[in-house]
Design a protein around this motif. Structure first.
Motif, PDB file in Angstrom:
ATOM      1  N   HIS A 161       0.840  -1.203   0.000  1.00 55.58           N
ATOM      2  CA  HIS A 161       0.000   0.000   0.000  1.00 55.58           C
ATOM      3  C   HIS A 161       0.876   1.254   0.000  1.00 55.58           C
ATOM      4  O   HIS A 161       0.648   2.181  -0.795  1.00 55.58           O
ATOM      5  N   CYS A 162       1.875   1.273   0.852  1.00 58.57           N
ATOM      6  CA  CYS A 162       2.751   2.437   0.957  1.00 58.57           C
ATOM      7  C   CYS A 162       3.595   2.628  -0.298  1.00 58.57           C
ATOM      8  O   CYS A 162       3.727   3.745  -0.805  1.00 58.57           O
ATOM      9  N   LEU A 163       4.159   1.549  -0.813  1.00 53.37           N
ATOM     10  CA  LEU A 163       5.042   1.648  -1.977  1.00 53.37           C
ATOM     11  C   LEU A 163       4.304   2.111  -3.229  1.00 53.37           C
ATOM     12  O   LEU A 163       4.885   2.799  -4.088  1.00 53.37           O
ATOM     13  N   LEU A 164       3.042   1.742  -3.346  1.00 58.82           N
ATOM     14  CA  LEU A 164       2.282   2.099  -4.552  1.00 58.82           C
ATOM     15  C   LEU A 164       1.759   3.534  -4.526  1.00 58.82           C
ATOM     16  O   LEU A 164       1.388   4.073  -5.568  1.00 58.82           O
ATOM     17  N   ILE A 165       1.735   4.146  -3.340  1.00 56.41           N
ATOM     18  CA  ILE A 165       1.233   5.515  -3.240  1.00 56.41           C
ATOM     19  C   ILE A 165       2.325   6.508  -3.633  1.00 56.41           C
ATOM     20  O   ILE A 165       3.449   6.445  -3.136  1.00 56.41           O
ATOM     21  N   GLU A 166       1.987   7.417  -4.503  1.00 60.70           N
ATOM     22  CA  GLU A 166       2.893   8.519  -4.863  1.00 60.70           C
ATOM     23  C   GLU A 166       2.368   9.765  -4.170  1.00 60.70           C
ATOM     24  O   GLU A 166       1.631  10.558  -4.748  1.00 60.70           O
ATOM     25  N   GLY A 167       2.751   9.900  -2.908  1.00 60.40           N
ATOM     26  CA  GLY A 167       2.228  10.989  -2.100  1.00 60.40           C
ATOM     27  C   GLY A 167       3.314  11.845  -1.493  1.00 60.40           C
ATOM     28  O   GLY A 167       4.333  12.117  -2.130  1.00 60.40           O
ATOM     29  N   THR A 168       3.110  12.212  -0.238  1.00 58.45           N
ATOM     30  CA  THR A 168       4.036  13.135   0.419  1.00 58.45           C
ATOM     31  C   THR A 168       5.331  12.473   0.882  1.00 58.45           C
ATOM     32  O   THR A 168       6.319  13.161   1.124  1.00 58.45           O
ATOM     33  N   MET A 169       5.340  11.162   1.008  1.00 56.04           N
ATOM     34  CA  MET A 169       6.547  10.489   1.494  1.00 56.04           C
ATOM     35  C   MET A 169       7.654  10.549   0.456  1.00 56.04           C
ATOM     36  O   MET A 169       7.421  10.346  -0.741  1.00 56.04           O
ATOM     37  N   GLU A 170       8.877  10.820   0.929  1.00 55.76           N
ATOM     38  CA  GLU A 170      10.046  10.841   0.057  1.00 55.76           C
ATOM     39  C   GLU A 170      10.402   9.400  -0.308  1.00 55.76           C
ATOM     40  O   GLU A 170      10.357   8.502   0.531  1.00 55.76           O
ATOM     41  N   THR A 171      10.774   9.174  -1.561  1.00 54.26           N
ATOM     42  CA  THR A 171      10.895   7.818  -2.098  1.00 54.26           C
ATOM     43  C   THR A 171      11.928   6.963  -1.378  1.00 54.26           C
ATOM     44  O   THR A 171      11.645   5.826  -0.970  1.00 54.26           O
ATOM     45  N   VAL A 175      11.046   3.677   0.886  1.00 55.31           N
ATOM     46  CA  VAL A 175      11.479   2.328   0.522  1.00 55.31           C
ATOM     47  C   VAL A 175      12.302   1.708   1.646  1.00 55.31           C
ATOM     48  O   VAL A 175      12.164   0.523   1.962  1.00 55.31           O
ATOM     49  N   ALA A 176      13.158   2.528   2.262  1.00 52.47           N
ATOM     50  CA  ALA A 176      13.988   2.026   3.368  1.00 52.47           C
ATOM     51  C   ALA A 176      13.123   1.580   4.539  1.00 52.47           C
ATOM     52  O   ALA A 176      13.361   0.515   5.131  1.00 52.47           O
ATOM     53  N   LEU A 177      12.114   2.376   4.889  1.00 56.81           N
ATOM     54  CA  LEU A 177      11.226   2.007   5.992  1.00 56.81           C
ATOM     55  C   LEU A 177      10.455   0.738   5.670  1.00 56.81           C
ATOM     56  O   LEU A 177      10.332  -0.159   6.529  1.00 56.81           O
ATOM     57  N   CYS A 178       9.962   0.634   4.457  1.00 62.31           N
ATOM     58  CA  CYS A 178       9.230  -0.577   4.052  1.00 62.31           C
ATOM     59  C   CYS A 178      10.133  -1.807   4.088  1.00 62.31           C
ATOM     60  O   CYS A 178       9.711  -2.892   4.517  1.00 62.31           O
ATOM     61  N   ALA A 179      11.386  -1.640   3.651  1.00 66.40           N
ATOM     62  CA  ALA A 179      12.335  -2.756   3.682  1.00 66.40           C
ATOM     63  C   ALA A 179      12.615  -3.192   5.120  1.00 66.40           C
ATOM     64  O   ALA A 179      12.712  -4.396   5.404  1.00 66.40           O
ATOM     65  N   LEU A 180      12.714  -2.239   6.020  1.00 63.72           N
ATOM     66  CA  LEU A 180      12.943  -2.564   7.424  1.00 63.72           C
ATOM     67  C   LEU A 180      11.744  -3.283   8.035  1.00 63.72           C
ATOM     68  O   LEU A 180      11.910  -4.204   8.841  1.00 63.72           O
ATOM     69  N   VAL A 181      10.541  -2.867   7.662  1.00 63.48           N
ATOM     70  CA  VAL A 181       9.329  -3.534   8.149  1.00 63.48           C
ATOM     71  C   VAL A 181       9.326  -4.994   7.719  1.00 63.48           C
ATOM     72  O   VAL A 181       9.066  -5.907   8.523  1.00 63.48           O
TER      73      VAL A 181
END
Length: 209
Positions: A161-171, A175-181
């Motif tokens: 869900h997070c990776l597919l959103i092109e929103g306010t989060m810096e890329t 990606v680093a946070l998602c990888a850590l999760v």
């Protein structure tokens, strides 16, 4: 030595969660968003950070929060995760009810919506079962059998869900946070599986004696 390691671990966790939040505050897209939408968006980022904390707690990887303390903190963070998700969804509902209705009905054209909604319902299900665990008489083994698949759905759904959103989060930080999760979830599942196998083998060895 232990204190330095403790500080390093907690600092790394703070950076892992804090950097994506800080980077999002500098997004140019915030200039065209209302306060409710911004609140909803940051609640979603915080929720993802809490998803990272949960496996670290249950695996006993955070200094000072092992065993009983870790489990208690896991319960409280789970409650905070529910609150963050509710704020995220409620804020998006206020700003655009039709879009949220489509998302909840799995009819949204946006590819990220079904993953987020699926993760949301998994989070609510875990929270409800945890609250009713004693009344339902769920034994530890049964609870793990139910909780583990739902945890996998939460992690996978939240990350996609997070990776597919092109929103306010810096890329990069996103990606680093998602990888850590993902890494934390895989690590704790692997460690718990190994621990259970060792305990089973130890029990079989004692029984043979």
């Amino acid at each position: 030595m232990r204190s330095a390691r403790t500080i390093l671990i907690w600092a790394a966790l703070a950076v892992a969660i804090g950097v994506p939040i800080a980077a999002a505050t500098m997004s140019p897209q915030l200039a065209w968003r209302g306060p409710v939408y911004i609140l909803a968006g940051f609640a979603g980022i915080i929720a993802l950070g809490l998803v990272l904390v949960q496996p670290l707690l249950i695996g006993g990887y955070l200094p000072g929060l092992q065993a009983y303390r870790g489990r208690r903190a896991h319960h409280w963070i789970g409650g905070a995760l529910v609150v963050a998700v509710v704020i995220h969804v409620a804020g998006l509902w206020v700003t655009s009810p039709p879009d949220m209705i489509d998302a909840l009905l799995f009819a949204s054209p946006t590819p990220f919506s079904p993953f987020g909604v699926t993760a949301m319902w998994a989070i609510f299900t875990v929270a409800l079962l945890a609250a009713l665990r004693r009344r339902l008489g769920l034994r530890p083994r049964t609870w793990r059998f139910v909780h583990m698949p739902l945890a996998i759905v939460i992690v996978a759904g939240s990350v996609v869900h997070c990776l597919l959103i092109e929103g306010t989060m810096e890329t990069v930080s996103k990606v680093a946070l998602c990888a850590l999760v993902l890494a934390a979830a895989i690590k704790v599942m692997a460690d718990l599986q190994v621990w259970r196998k060792r305990r089973t083998l130890r029990g079989e060895s004692i029984a043979r004696q």
